[in-house]
Design an enzyme around this catalytic site. Structure first.
Site, PDB file in Angstrom:
ATOM      1  CE  LYS A 121     -31.053  88.047  43.478  1.00 24.59           C
ATOM      2  NZ  LYS A 121     -30.683  87.436  42.184  1.00 24.59           N
TER       3      LYS A 121
ATOM      4  CD  GLU B 192     -15.882  87.897  51.436  1.00 28.66           C
ATOM      5  OE1 GLU B 192     -14.980  88.499  50.815  1.00 28.66           O
ATOM      6  OE2 GLU B 192     -15.791  87.587  52.634  1.00 28.66           O
TER       7      GLU B 192
ATOM      8  CB  CYS C 158     -13.853  88.062  43.749  1.00 35.15           C
ATOM      9  SG  CYS C 158     -13.872  86.630  44.789  1.00 35.15           S
TER      10      CYS C 158
ATOM     11  CD  GLU D  25     -13.907  92.860  40.262  1.00 28.22           C
ATOM     12  OE1 GLU D  25     -14.993  93.377  40.543  1.00 28.22           O
ATOM     13  OE2 GLU D  25     -13.438  91.861  40.856  1.00 28.22           O
TER      14      GLU D  25
HETATM   15  C1  UN1 Z   1     -14.909  84.152  44.087  1.00 24.46           C
HETATM   16  O1  UN1 Z   1     -14.422  84.382  42.977  1.00 24.46           O
HETATM   17  O2  UN1 Z   1     -15.966  84.751  44.452  1.00 24.46           O
HETATM   18  O3  UN1 Z   1      -9.840  81.397  45.947  1.00 24.46           O
HETATM   19  C2  UN1 Z   1     -14.389  83.163  45.041  1.00 24.46           C
HETATM   20  C3  UN1 Z   1     -10.455  81.175  44.919  1.00 24.46           C
HETATM   21  C4  UN1 Z   1     -11.757  80.399  44.975  1.00 24.46           C
HETATM   22  C5  UN1 Z   1     -12.897  81.269  45.389  1.00 24.46           C
HETATM   23  C6  UN1 Z   1     -13.141  82.456  44.561  1.00 24.46           C
HETATM   24  N1  UN1 Z   1     -11.609  79.307  45.910  1.00 24.46           N
HETATM   25  O4  UN1 Z   1     -10.047  81.552  43.849  1.00 24.46           O
END
Ligand code: UN1
Length: 491
Positions: A171, A245, A279, A379
Site C-alpha cells: 500500500k 522506519e 526522515c 519533527e
Molecule cells: C527516507 O527519507 O525515508 O539517506 C529515506 C537518505 C536516503 C533515504 C531517505 N537515501 O537520505
C-alpha cells in the site's frame, strides 16, 4: 488508474476513488486512484497467499534473475519514471532519478543475494550428527510506505522480501500512487508471477486492513512515529513481525576546526535538499561558538540564493512541500519558532508567480534555538533548520542526543580524535563524518534507534533478517537415539 491484484488491474470493489494532484500546481490532477477497503485488501492477500505456494519453491537464484531484469527495466524507464515521480511528489528530476537509482542498486543487490542467503552449520554436541540452519521465507508481507521516496523506500523492502521467497501486498502513500503502479508494471514485465506482488491503493482504512489481516505475517512500515507506533502495538497483539522506519530530528555538528565551506555545502544539501522532507534531513545545526556568527552569516547568504520552484524546471533546487496539510503543519511550526527563537531567513509560504498554485515554503532558518524549544525537539518534515550554539564536542554530543529520535547525525571536524569520539557517542543508527545527514547507500544497514525504529535495519545484508525466519535442522546419522544434553554430560 487501478489496483494491481493477482496480475490484473482492478478498481476498488466499492468503486470509490481519491484524486492525486501535483504539489507544484494543484490545478494539475494526475488521476483518480482506488480508495480501497478491507475487501480489496482481502482479495490481494488471498492472491498473495496462493502465489506463495509456488514462489517459495522457486529456486532462489531464479527469483534473483527476475529481480535483475527488474533492475534493468528501472534503468531503461528512468527518465519517464522520474518525470512521473516529480509530477506527483514534487522533488527535482535529479533527485527522482537518484531515487530510482537506489531501486536499481537494491534490485541488483537482492538479485545476487539470492545466490547466498547464507545459513550457518555448526558442530553437533553428539557424534554422527549434523546441525544446519536455513533462512526460510515467511509468507505474505504487508508493505506500507511514505511518499518522499516513492520508488527507493518501497524497493528496500519489496525486492529483498521477494528475493527471500515471500509474496507482497503493497500500500503506497496516497500522495505517490502513480509511481507504485509503474513499480508493478516493471515487476510484471520482469516476470514476477501473478499474485506474488500486489498493489492496493488507499488511505488509513486500507493500511489497517493489511495490518489486521490474519494471513499477513510481516508488516514493513515507513512513515510517522505516531502511525508506526500504533501499527507496532497492534502487531504485538497479533503476534506479527513488524519493521518500522519512522521519524528523525537529525543534527549536523560543526566544530571550530572544520572545513567551513564543506560544512556549509553539507548543511545546505542536508536541510533543504528534498525540501527537507527526508526522515534523514538535517533539521538541527549545532555550531561551535567560535565559528557560530561567521557560519550563520555565510549560511543565510547561501540559503537565500536557493531556487524554489517546480521540480521539473532544471534550475530548481527546492521543490514544493507535499500537500496542503503538510504546508499548514510547517507554517504552524514556523509560527511556534517565531515565539521561541530568532528567524533569520524565510519564515513564510512562497507564492511568487505560479508558485501560488502549489504548496511552497521559503527555506527557513532559526537561530538562538534552545534545547527546550519545540522546533529543536519535534519533527517538522520541511525546509526549516534550527541552529543552536555549543561550547565543546561534549556539549554538541549532549545536544544531539537530547532527542526522542535517533536516525542520522553528522559531524564536521578535521580532528580525528573528535570524529571517533562522536562515532562512539552519538545515539543514532547512522553517523556521517564530514558529510551531511542524508545520503545512505543501498548496501548498508539503514535505520535508527530510540523513537526512529524498533530494532530492525533495512538495506544491505540486514534487511534479510526482517524477511526470513530461521529454521534449525538436526540430522542424526548414528542409527541410535541420542538425547541432547542428557547423553553428553554426567548429571
Ligand atoms: C527516507 O527519507 O525515508 O539517506 C529515506 C537518505 C536516503 C533515504 C531517505 N537515501 O537520505
Amino acid at each position: 488508474m487501478k489496483n494491481y491484484i493477482n496480475g490484473t488491474w482492478r478498481d476498488a470493489r466499492s468503486g470509490r476513488t481519491f484524486s492525486n494532484i501535483n504539489p507544484a500546481d494543484h490545478r494539475d490532477v494526475i488521476g483518480a486512484f482506488p480508495l480501497s477497503d478491507a475487501t480489496d485488501v482481502a482479495d490481494a492477500v488471498e492472491a498473495a497467499s496462493q502465489a506463495f505456494h509456488d514462489w517459495r519453491r522457486t529456486p532462489a537464484p531464479k527469483r534473483g534473475d527476475i529481480l535483475r531484469i527488474a533492475g534493468d527495466i528501472f534503468a531503461r524507464r528512468k527518465d519517464e519514471l522520474a518525470a512521473i515521480m516529480t509530477r506527483e511528489m514534487g522533488k527535482t528530476i535529479t533527485e527522482t532519478k537518484g531515487d530510482i537509482q537506489e531501486a536499481i542498486d537494491t534490485a541488483y543487490y537482492a538479485a545476487t543475494e539470492t545466490r547466498r542467503l547464507f545459513g550457518y552449520n555448526t558442530p553437533s554436541e553428539m557424534a554422527d550428527k549434523m546441525n544446519l540452519s536455513f533462512r526460510m521465507p515467511i509468507g505474505v508481507c504487508g508493505i506500507i510506505t511514505a511518499w518522499n521516496f516513492p520508488i527507493a523506500v518501497p524497493s528496500w523492502k519489496i525486492l529483498p522480501a521477494l528475493a527471500c521467497g515471500n509474496t507482497v501486498v503493497f500500500k503506497p502513500s496516497d500522495d505517490s500512487p502513480h509511481s507504485a503502479n509503474i513499480f508493478a508494471e516493471i515487476l510484471e514485465e520482469a516476470g514476477i508471477p501473478p499474485g506474488v506482488f500486489n498493489v492496493v491503493h488507499g488511505q488509513a482504512e486500507a493500511g489497517s486492513a493489511i495490518v489486521e489481516h490474519p494471513d499477513v505475517r510481516v508488516v514493513g512500515f515507513t512513515g510517522s512515529t505516531a502511525t508506526g507506533t500504533a501499527i507496532a502495538s497492534r502487531c504485538g497483539e497479533l503476534n506479527k513481525k513488524v519493521s518500522l522506519e519512522m521519524g528523525g530530528k537529525n543534527a549536523q555538528i560543526v566544530l571550530a576546526d572544520a572545513d567551513l565551506e564543506l560544512a556549509l555545502e553539507g548543511v545546505l544539501w542536508g536541510a533543504f535538499g528534498t525540501t527537507g522532507q527526508r526522515c534523514t534531513a538535517t533539521s538541527r545545526l549545532i555550531l561551535h561558538e567560535d565559528i557560530h556568527d561567521e557560519f550563520v552569516e555565510r549560511l543565510v547568504r547561501a540559503a537565500s540564493t536557493l531556487i524554489v520552484g517546480n521540480g521539473t524546471l532544471p534550475a530548481t533546487q527546492v521543490g514544493p512541500v507535499i500537500n496542503t496539510k503538510q504546508l499548514e503543519k510547517i507554517l504552524h511550526y514556523i509560527d511556534i519558532g517565531m515565539g521561541e527563537a530568532t528567524c533569520v531567513l524565510g519564515g513564510k509560504r512562497d507564492t511568487d508567480g505560479d508558485k501560488a498554485y502549489g504548496t511552497f515554503v521559503k527555506p527557513t532558518i532559526f537561530t538562538n534555538v534552545s534545547r527546550a524549544a519545540r522546533i529543536f525537539r519535534e519533527e517538522i518534515f520541511g525546509p526549516v533548520l534550527s541552529v543552536t550554539k555549543c561550547t565543546s564536542l561534549e556539549h554538541a554530543i549532549d545536544l544531539v542526543n537530547d532527542s526522542a529520535y535517533g536516525l542520522s547525525s553528522s559531524i564536521y571536524t578535521r580532528d580525528v580524535n573528535a570524529a571517533f569520539v562522536a562515532v562512539r557517542e552519538l545515539e543514532t543508527g547512522i553517523t556521517y563524518i564530514n558529510a551531511p545527514t542524508i545520503g545512505a547507500e543501498a548496501h548498508m544497514p539503514f535505520g535508527g534507534v530510540k523513537g526512529t525504529g524498533n530494532g530492525h535495519r533495512e538495506g544491505g545484508w540486514t534487511v534479510f533478517d526482517i524477511f526470513t525466519e530461521w529454521k534449525s535442522v538436526y540430522i542424526d546419522y548414528s542409527g541410535k537415539l541420542q538425547r541432547a544434553q542428557i547423553d553428553n554430560y554426567d548429571n
